[in-house]
Design a protein around this motif. Structure first.
Motif, short mmCIF file in Angstrom:
data_model
loop_
_atom_site.label_atom_id
_atom_site.label_comp_id
_atom_site.label_asym_id
_atom_site.label_seq_id
_atom_site.Cartn_x
_atom_site.Cartn_y
_atom_site.Cartn_z
N ARG A 111 40.38 39.69 38.31
CA ARG A 111 40.18 38.27 38.64
C ARG A 111 40.14 38.15 40.16
O ARG A 111 41.04 38.68 40.85
N ASN A 112 39.11 37.52 40.70
CA ASN A 112 38.93 37.37 42.15
C ASN A 112 39.01 38.71 42.88
O ASN A 112 39.74 38.87 43.87
N VAL A 113 38.24 39.66 42.38
CA VAL A 113 38.25 41.00 42.96
C VAL A 113 37.21 41.07 44.08
O VAL A 113 36.10 40.57 43.94
N HIS A 114 37.56 41.72 45.18
CA HIS A 114 36.61 41.93 46.26
C HIS A 114 35.66 43.07 45.90
O HIS A 114 36.05 44.04 45.26
N ARG A 117 36.64 46.77 46.32
CA ARG A 117 37.59 47.38 45.38
C ARG A 117 37.09 47.31 43.94
O ARG A 117 37.79 47.75 43.02
N ALA A 118 35.92 46.75 43.73
CA ALA A 118 35.50 46.39 42.37
C ALA A 118 35.35 47.60 41.45
O ALA A 118 35.64 47.51 40.25
N LEU A 119 34.90 48.74 41.98
CA LEU A 119 34.69 49.90 41.10
C LEU A 119 36.00 50.45 40.56
O LEU A 119 36.01 51.20 39.59
N ASP A 120 37.13 50.08 41.19
CA ASP A 120 38.43 50.51 40.67
C ASP A 120 38.70 49.93 39.29
O ASP A 120 39.58 50.42 38.57
N TYR A 121 37.98 48.88 38.93
CA TYR A 121 38.21 48.19 37.67
C TYR A 121 37.27 48.66 36.56
O TYR A 121 37.28 48.12 35.46
N VAL A 122 36.45 49.65 36.87
CA VAL A 122 35.47 50.16 35.89
C VAL A 122 36.09 51.31 35.10
O VAL A 122 36.63 52.25 35.70
N VAL A 194 26.56 46.96 41.14
CA VAL A 194 27.68 46.86 40.20
C VAL A 194 28.91 46.25 40.89
O VAL A 194 29.59 45.39 40.32
N LYS A 195 29.18 46.65 42.12
CA LYS A 195 30.32 46.10 42.86
C LYS A 195 30.20 44.58 42.99
O LYS A 195 31.16 43.84 42.77
N GLU A 196 29.02 44.14 43.40
CA GLU A 196 28.80 42.71 43.62
C GLU A 196 28.85 41.93 42.31
O GLU A 196 29.34 40.80 42.28
N LEU A 197 28.34 42.54 41.24
CA LEU A 197 28.39 41.85 39.94
C LEU A 197 29.83 41.64 39.48
O LEU A 197 30.20 40.55 39.00
N ILE A 198 30.66 42.67 39.63
CA ILE A 198 32.06 42.54 39.22
C ILE A 198 32.77 41.50 40.09
O ILE A 198 33.53 40.66 39.58
N ALA A 199 32.51 41.54 41.39
CA ALA A 199 33.14 40.56 42.28
C ALA A 199 32.73 39.14 41.89
O ALA A 199 33.57 38.24 41.77
N TYR A 200 31.44 38.94 41.63
CA TYR A 200 30.94 37.60 41.29
C TYR A 200 31.50 37.14 39.94
O TYR A 200 32.01 36.01 39.81
N LEU A 201 31.40 38.01 38.94
CA LEU A 201 31.90 37.63 37.61
C LEU A 201 33.40 37.32 37.66
O LEU A 201 33.87 36.35 37.06
N ARG A 203 35.09 36.22 39.98
CA ARG A 203 35.35 34.95 40.69
C ARG A 203 35.25 33.76 39.73
O ARG A 203 35.85 32.72 39.96
N GLN A 204 34.47 33.96 38.65
CA GLN A 204 34.26 32.88 37.68
C GLN A 204 35.19 33.01 36.48
O GLN A 204 35.68 32.01 35.94
#
Ligand code: MG
Length: 258
Positions: A111-114, A117-122, A194-201, A203-204
């Motif tokens: 949730r609200n991931v930059h 760091r987003a690939l850490d959540y994959v 992929v990083k930007e998609l995770i960050a954007y998603l 955020r919502q």
């Protein structure tokens, strides 16, 4: 397993538990499988579709370049595994199209991931074919039906873990229909990586283990060819994602409703 091949776990571990971080016990409670029928590698979760995410596809389709990721839902009831048929009901659609894609599987709550760091959540990646009914997409005010019909989300054949794909923006994606190469793209061409998609998603929405992102498709969909081409019963689609393998599905006709 040292021996390689495909093994059946005899413990009660399910895929979602493994994605969420529970290590499977492979020591003494597994047995080798011969000629297994692979099911869809779907841990269970929300499926987020991303439209218009490759620059060459945006050119194909003639749409304006999105300023933020274009989101749509893909229904979990549309998922099928490798070799399962994509079933076409011609009373509903006569313009079913292929979309070979890299699918991202979330491994931990985000949730609200930059983006950094987003690939850490994959957890990992698989291949997807985001089958799309172009006529239904045009006729409906949103894409739930056009993207969500039964059997319209082939996934597989396997999940590779994120350590096996350190850079998801250097991945070749190819699609064949009946042996004809129709898509040959690379995730380097994504508008939002992929990083930007995770960050954007994130955020919502809260992303949870098992959620899947269909990250968009490169150029070469049939609906935007001149003249257009669509899938028909008897066809066969193959989506090959570099490092993952080939997702193969036959196309079949729906049984008429009496
Ligand atoms: Mg798509």
């Amino acid at each position: 397993m040292d021996e390689g091949g495909v093994w059946k776990l005899l413990t009660q571990t399910d895929l979602l538990s493994i994605v969420a971080g529970e290590a499977p016990n492979l020591d003494v409670t597994a047995e080798p499988l011969h000629m297994p029928q692979l099911l869809a590698p779907y841990p269970g979760g929300t499926i987020f579709g991303i439209g218009l995410n490759y620059r060459d596809t945006i050119t194909d389709m003639g749409f304006p370049v999105p300023e933020t990721p274009y989101l749509f839902p893909k229904l979990s009831s549309s998922i099928i595994g490798p070799n399962a048929p994509i079933v076409l009901d011609e009373e509903i659609t006569q313009e079913a199209d292929w979309e070979g894609e890299l699918a991202v599987i979330i491994g931990s709550r985000a949730r609200n991931v930059h983006a950094e760091r987003a690939l850490d959540y994959v957890f990992g990646y698989t291949a997807a074919n985001d089958i799309s009914a172009r006529d239904v997409q045009r006729s409906d005010p949103q894409w739930v039906r056009g993207k969500g019909l039964d059997t319209f989300c082939p996934l597989g054949p396997i999940i590779i873990t994120s350590d096996e794909m350190p850079d998801p923006q250097q991945v070749r994606i190819r699609t064949w229909v009946n042996g004809d190469l129709v898509q040959d793209g690379n995730t380097a061409d994504m508008l939002f990586g992929v990083k930007e998609l995770i960050a954007y998603l994130s955020r919502q929405f809260t992303l949870r283990p098992g959620d899947i992102i269909l990250s968009g498709t490169p150029s070469g969909c049939g609906g935007f060819m001149k003249p257009p081409k669509f899938l028909h019963p008897g066809d066969r689609t193959t989506v090959e994602v570099q490092g993952i393998g080939s997702l193969i599905n036959p196309v079949a006709a729906a049984v008429p409703v009496m």
